[in-house]
Each structure stands twice: as C-alpha cells, then as structure tokens.
Design a protein around this motif. Sequence first.
Motif, PDB file in Angstrom:
ATOM      1  N   GLN A 212       0.831  -1.230  -0.019  1.00 20.75           N
ATOM      2  CA  GLN A 212      -0.031   0.039  -0.027  1.00 20.75           C
ATOM      3  C   GLN A 212       0.804   1.192   0.027  1.00 20.75           C
ATOM      4  OE1 GLN A 212      -3.134   0.053   2.913  1.00 20.75           O
ATOM      5  NE2 GLN A 212      -2.797  -2.279   3.332  1.00 20.75           N
ATOM      6  N   THR A 213       0.514   2.099  -0.775  1.00 19.62           N
ATOM      7  CA  THR A 213       1.256   3.378  -0.990  1.00 19.62           C
ATOM      8  C   THR A 213       0.504   4.557  -0.189  1.00 19.62           C
ATOM      9  OG1 THR A 213       0.377   3.700  -3.254  1.00 19.62           O
ATOM     10  CG2 THR A 213       2.579   2.493  -2.771  1.00 19.62           C
ATOM     11  N   ASP A 214       1.271   5.564   0.007  1.00 22.93           N
ATOM     12  CA  ASP A 214       0.490   7.068   0.370  1.00 22.93           C
ATOM     13  C   ASP A 214       0.227   7.917  -0.739  1.00 22.93           C
ATOM     14  OD1 ASP A 214       2.855   8.056  -0.590  1.00 22.93           O
ATOM     15  OD2 ASP A 214       3.649   8.698   1.486  1.00 22.93           O
ATOM     16  N   ASP A 215      -0.335   9.135  -0.462  1.00 21.93           N
ATOM     17  CA  ASP A 215      -0.790   9.805  -1.716  1.00 21.93           C
ATOM     18  C   ASP A 215       0.265  10.312  -2.753  1.00 21.93           C
ATOM     19  OD1 ASP A 215      -3.268   9.897  -0.577  1.00 21.93           O
ATOM     20  OD2 ASP A 215      -2.939  11.763   0.559  1.00 21.93           O
ATOM     21  N   TYR A 216       1.560   9.798  -2.157  1.00 23.48           N
ATOM     22  CA  TYR A 216       2.631  10.415  -3.283  1.00 23.48           C
ATOM     23  C   TYR A 216       3.305   8.918  -3.815  1.00 23.48           C
ATOM     24  CZ  TYR A 216       2.301  14.474  -0.358  1.00 23.48           C
ATOM     25  OH  TYR A 216       2.296  15.899  -0.082  1.00 23.48           O
TER      26      TYR A 216
ATOM     27  N   ILE B 297       5.099   3.083   2.773  1.00 25.76           N
ATOM     28  CA  ILE B 297       5.422   3.856   4.053  1.00 25.76           C
ATOM     29  C   ILE B 297       4.959   3.031   5.342  1.00 25.76           C
ATOM     30  CG2 ILE B 297       5.170   6.186   2.986  1.00 25.76           C
ATOM     31  CD1 ILE B 297       2.037   5.884   4.594  1.00 25.76           C
ATOM     32  N   MET B 298       4.437   1.842   5.091  1.00 26.11           N
ATOM     33  CA  MET B 298       4.052   1.101   6.286  1.00 26.11           C
ATOM     34  C   MET B 298       4.356  -0.407   6.050  1.00 26.11           C
ATOM     35  SD  MET B 298       0.011   0.625   5.795  1.00 26.11           S
ATOM     36  CE  MET B 298      -0.203   2.479   5.424  1.00 26.11           C
TER      37      MET B 298
ATOM     38  N   TRP C  54       8.418   3.136   9.933  1.00 21.10           N
ATOM     39  CA  TRP C  54       7.666   2.131   9.161  1.00 21.10           C
ATOM     40  C   TRP C  54       6.339   1.994   9.716  1.00 21.10           C
ATOM     41  CZ3 TRP C  54       8.240   1.314   4.069  1.00 21.10           C
ATOM     42  CH2 TRP C  54       9.535   1.089   3.530  1.00 21.10           C
ATOM     43  N   ASP C  55       5.227   2.748   9.382  1.00 24.71           N
ATOM     44  CA  ASP C  55       3.863   2.691  10.174  1.00 24.71           C
ATOM     45  C   ASP C  55       3.501   1.161  10.283  1.00 24.71           C
ATOM     46  OD1 ASP C  55       3.810   5.254  10.733  1.00 24.71           O
ATOM     47  OD2 ASP C  55       2.689   5.809   9.002  1.00 24.71           O
TER      48      ASP C  55
ATOM     49  N   GLU D 265       4.210   6.342  -2.518  1.00 22.33           N
ATOM     50  CA  GLU D 265       5.618   5.797  -1.387  1.00 22.33           C
ATOM     51  C   GLU D 265       5.136   4.713  -0.758  1.00 22.33           C
ATOM     52  OE1 GLU D 265       7.427   9.044   0.373  1.00 22.33           O
ATOM     53  OE2 GLU D 265       8.411  10.024  -1.428  1.00 22.33           O
TER      54      GLU D 265
END
Length: 252
Positions: free
Chosen positions: A188-192, A196-197, A247-248, A194
């Motif tokens: 899963q990626t963030d709005d950019y 992140i988790m 890392w979330d 990337e």
Amino acid sequence: MNKKIQIVMLLVFFSSISIAHAIRIDDVDRFQENNPDGKKYEFVSSFVKSLEYLKSNDERNADLISYEYEDLELKERGGFLIKNLDLDNVNLRIARNMMKKNYDVNNGLMLKVSDIFVGVCNKLIEINAVEKSMLQEVQKAFRKNKLAQFDQERFILDLEQLRAQRKEASSKIIEASFIISKLLISPQTDDYGELIMLGVTDEQRSRLLDKMDVFYGDMYDGELREGQTSLEGSIVVIREILENYRWDSLDG
C-alpha cells in the motif's frame, strides 16, 4: 573468518542490495503483484519459529565445534557425536517442514524465502549424513582394531571441508532474512505513491518482536556485522525493520 566464507558473506550483502533495489518507486507495481498483504504475520512467525530449531542445534553444538581425531578413538565419544548429528537432523526436518507448509501462499517473496530455507535444511541434513557415515567408519575401524590403518589425515581434511560446506549453506539463511525484511513491507502506498508501512498491525508487530526474545545476547542485537553467525545475522536483519518505527503499521 576464512576467505571462502568472506566471499559468501559478500554475495549475501550484494544480494540484499539487489532486493532493496527491487522496491524502488518505479517498481511498485511489480512489488505489489509479488508481495500482497495477507498472512505476513503468520509467515514471519513460522520463519522465526523455524529459526528456533536451528538455535537449539547451535547451542547443543557449542561445545563440539572443535574436536581432535584422538577423541574419536573412544567408542563412547563417536557414538555421542553420531547421536548429536541425528538430533540436528530431527530439528532440521521439523524446521524445514514448517516452512514447506507455506508453498500454497499467493506471495512470490514468501515462496522465495521458503525455497531458500528448505534448500538450506536439505543441504545441512545431507552434510550431517555424510559426517555421520565418516564417524561410523571410525567406529568400525575401532571395533576391528584397525585404527592404525585408518587414514587419519584424509579424515581430518574431509571433516574440515564439511564444516566449510555447512557454513556456506547456513549463510543463505541471511539472504532469506533480507527477503523477509522486504516481505514485511506493505504494498500500500501513500498519496505520493511511496511505501510507508509494514503489512502487519501494531499488535502483530509487537508479538513478532516478543517471539524473537528467545534470541538474546549482544550478537543478536544491533547491526549486521562480522563475527556473527548466520543465525545471529538473520535475527538482526528481521529485528532491524520491525524496530524501525519510521515504518507505520497497517493500523498505525
């Protein structure tokens, strides 16, 4: 550390670089395809549990790393060493079979880790079987009072080769752990766009770290470094990403 083992460790290091390279932003689509979320906690738990069986072998063998040929002239000593190899292989088969159960997963990285680990266990079982046969030959010579005719020099050289093969085979466990460190990342990626988790919840992350508490001592902590065994290095690699809270978690 001899030159051959240093070369193996360098190969593992460079393989880890290539694995890290595989999750660059322009490879996210491929990463998502081969590493979907789901069963990551269960898989890593199984891997860590399998490593416990290798740890048990290492601890039992701690006093057997070095022994002289003269020790093997004693029937009791030879029988003890043979029994120890049998115990090693029992644990290796249990660890191997635990990872074999993961062949039905729909995750390319999990399949790769399982392949590597199963291959390592099979190789170590094979090496142990060869050493057991060598020790049995010594016992046979002892029983027939033919030790004087036994090729002691050849035996010692063959034994050293087996030890080198065992170290080389075991080093691949670190490669599997590097893949685990990437497998743990959620696609899963963030709005950019990337990554992140991690693909585990906060509770699952804590439980994985708790499971690794059985691996204690300075060599199981910190960074990957010279002087560690393959098992110690493997635990360090997995701990490093779980303890990196940049890392979330999935629910973080």
